[in-house]
Design a protein around this motif. Structure first.
Motif, PDB file in Angstrom:
ATOM      1  N   LEU A 130       0.841  -1.209   0.000  1.00 22.63           N
ATOM      2  CA  LEU A 130       0.000   0.000   0.000  1.00 22.63           C
ATOM      3  C   LEU A 130       0.870   1.251   0.000  1.00 22.63           C
ATOM      4  O   LEU A 130       0.625   2.187  -0.763  1.00 22.63           O
ATOM      5  CB  LEU A 130      -0.940   0.024   1.206  1.00 22.63           C
TER       6      LEU A 130
ATOM      7  N   MET B 255      -8.130   0.899  -1.339  1.00 21.40           N
ATOM      8  CA  MET B 255      -7.911   0.857   0.105  1.00 21.40           C
ATOM      9  C   MET B 255      -9.185   1.234   0.857  1.00 21.40           C
ATOM     10  O   MET B 255      -9.539   0.609   1.851  1.00 21.40           O
ATOM     11  CB  MET B 255      -6.782   1.809   0.501  1.00 21.40           C
TER      12      MET B 255
ATOM     13  N   LEU C 229      -5.234  -4.267  -3.991  1.00 22.64           N
ATOM     14  CA  LEU C 229      -4.434  -3.047  -4.161  1.00 22.64           C
ATOM     15  C   LEU C 229      -3.595  -3.137  -5.439  1.00 22.64           C
ATOM     16  O   LEU C 229      -3.509  -2.176  -6.210  1.00 22.64           O
ATOM     17  CB  LEU C 229      -3.535  -2.822  -2.950  1.00 22.64           C
TER      18      LEU C 229
END
Length: 168
Positions: A131, A150, A161
């Motif tokens: 992330l 997210m 992601l």
């Protein structure tokens, strides 16, 4: 016997978490979680317990991955808040799953976007390194897609992601 100098915190600054009466239990849980994770340093342990006359821990010093913390049993005056959270960077989905599952079991609560509250009311962010890396991409469109993915997660999903990043 009085505590030795090495039993006291050695870091200049470290977090102190206020608990009503469960500081020692929380410290033992946290240290066991980090000690049993194969991706964590094995430097997680309760370092010192300072007791009052009824044998209830008043102040506990502990380490998670070498980072010092204190847990203070100060009574019911203050409660934990998401304004302060523990941020755990995870290397992969397996590590995200491990920390998530360990911290929500026995009364913890999922929140959203990788946040949860453990059974003691302490807020945690369980964040995959992916992330951080994908959302920092110079391609703003890719970064935006990752951020949108997210926001749809409760527990972080590395594949979701990555798919968002790749436009899948």
């Amino acid at each position: 016997m009085p505590a030795t100098k090495t039993d006291f915190p050695t870091q200049k600054i470290h977090p102190c978490l206020w608990f009503d009466k469960d500081g020692l239990e929380a410290a033992k849980l946290y240290t066991s979680i980090f000690s049993n994770n194969p991706h964590s340093k094995k430097d997680s342990a309760v370092v010192d317990e300072s007791f009052i006359t009824n044998e209830s821990a008043t102040l506990v010093t502990f380490k998670l991955n070498g980072q010092e913390f204190s847990a203070l049993n100060g009574g019911p005056h203050y409660k934990h808040s998401p304004a302060i959270s523990m941020f755990v960077t995870c290397e992969n989905q397996a590590e995200v799953d491990y920390f998530w599952d360990e911290l929500v079991k026995d009364g913890g609560k999922p929140v959203q976007c990788g946040w949860l509250t453990d059974k003691f009311g302490v807020s945690w962010q369980i964040v995959p390194r992916a992330l951080l890396e994908l959302s920092a991409d110079e391609d703003k469109e890719k970064s935006k897609r990752v951020q949108q993915a997210m926001m749809k997660c409760i527990k972080m999903d590395v594949k979701a992601l990555e798919d968002a990043y790749n436009g899948v």
